[in-house]
Write an enzyme that holds these catalytic residues in place. Structure first.
Site, PDB file in Angstrom:
ATOM      1  CG  ASP A   1      -1.931   0.948   1.133  1.00  0.00           C
ATOM      2  OD1 ASP A   1      -1.929   1.729   0.253  1.00  0.00           O
ATOM      3  OD2 ASP A   1      -2.843   1.156   1.832  1.00  0.00           O
ATOM      4  CB  ALA A   2       3.162   2.627  -2.122  1.00  0.00           C
ATOM      5  CE  LYS A   3      -4.126   5.061  -0.058  1.00  0.00           C
ATOM      6  NZ  LYS A   3      -3.211   4.087   0.816  1.00  0.00           N
ATOM      7  CG  PHE A   4       3.799   3.341  -6.175  1.00  0.00           C
ATOM      8  CD1 PHE A   4       4.780   3.928  -5.409  1.00  0.00           C
ATOM      9  CD2 PHE A   4       3.412   2.118  -5.904  1.00  0.00           C
ATOM     10  CE1 PHE A   4       5.601   2.999  -4.622  1.00  0.00           C
ATOM     11  CE2 PHE A   4       4.427   1.203  -4.984  1.00  0.00           C
ATOM     12  CZ  PHE A   4       5.425   1.820  -4.526  1.00  0.00           C
TER      13      PHE A   4
END
Length: 275
Positions: free
Chosen positions: A92-95
């Protein structure tokens, strides 16, 4: 194995739609766990050990590892490697950057950390998503309707006609025709009407659903609308409610008890909605 295949197998084997979010906040670690990298790693491993047979996904959040610098990234790599191979993982990094930068993020997530899926923000367009789809056995969960209330500032615009979150869903449905079983959507449990709307727009795309638990999302709406047209269950994230179920030495057992209780709730609702 495709992410969707691995997810389906784990959901079936463990009778669970629950995803355990690994968000080790140094300020909230249980008594006796030092707020250090080694303490964080021991905490995460204990959570994995106690829940791996009752969950279907683990989702480490990049921010909680980045805060420790290089040693935190090494710890992230170690905890992903520690998770049983049959359980899929989501970073979960929301690149959300453009092409060549996104390609490097994809290499980091898939080739170094070795996760099975990631979360991606579509704000700069599909240019932010395509580099992740170049990894044929991986999946990108694209933000559509998030669980935080402040998401209303942009995601529900315009009020009349097709809102931004709906446009994202429609675009991902079109893209998924070329990239089969490589795209999913992030749709929050705190927005039950929008969740139903997105499912109508994207009947075959898997959902990653935050907002159940500490945020008070609508679990019934998630179970009713979260399953895909071919029977793949939603990835229902449970983070703080599981990780910090106890501040004592029994934290791992308390986390397991929380997941089992959530599984029971989901199973009861699934029978109600005939899933």
């Amino acid at each position: 194995m495709l992410f969707s295949e691995k997810l389906r197998a784990a959901q079936s084997a463990n009778h669970s739609f629950v995803c355990v979010g690994l968000d080790p906040d140094p300020a909230r670690l249980p008594s006796g766990i030092e707020p250090t990298v080694s303490g964080m790693l021991a905490f995460c491993k204990a959570i994995v050990d106690s829940t791996a047979d009752v969950t279907s996904v683990f989702k480490p959040n990049l921010a909680f590892f980045l805060t420790h610098g290089a040693s935190g990234i090494d710890a992230l790599h170690e905890i992903v490697a520690y998770i049983p191979a049959q359980i899929p993982t989501i970073l979960d990094a929301k690149f959300g950057d453009i092409g060549n930068t996104a390609a490097q993020y994809a290499r980091f997530a898939f080739d170094y950390v070795c996760v099975d899926a990631v979360t991606v923000s579509p704000y700069v367009g599909t240019d932010a998503i395509l580099p992740f789809l170049a990894h044929a056995d991986k999946l990108a969960f694209v933000l559509s309707r998030t669980s935080n209330i402040d998401g209303n500032e942009f995601q529900t615009w315009p009020a009349l006609g097709t809102s931004l979150y709906q446009r994202v869903a429609e675009t991902m449905v079109t893209l998924s025709k070329e990239y089969l079983q490589q795209i999913g959507l992030v749709v929050g449990a705190t927005q039950p009407a929008e969740l139903e709307s997105v499912r109508r727009l994207a009947p075959h795309l898997p959902f990653l659903v935050p907002g159940v638990g500490a945020q008070g999302g609508d679990l019934a709406a998630v179970v009713q609308n979260g399953v895909t047209s071919d029977g793949l269950g939603p990835v229902i994230n449970a983070g703080r409610a599981v990780l910090y179920a106890s501040n004592g030495r029994d934290f791992a057992q308390a986390a397991r008890d929380q997941v089992i209780a959530l599984n029971t709730q989901i199973a009861t609702l699934s029978r109600q909605y005939d899933h």
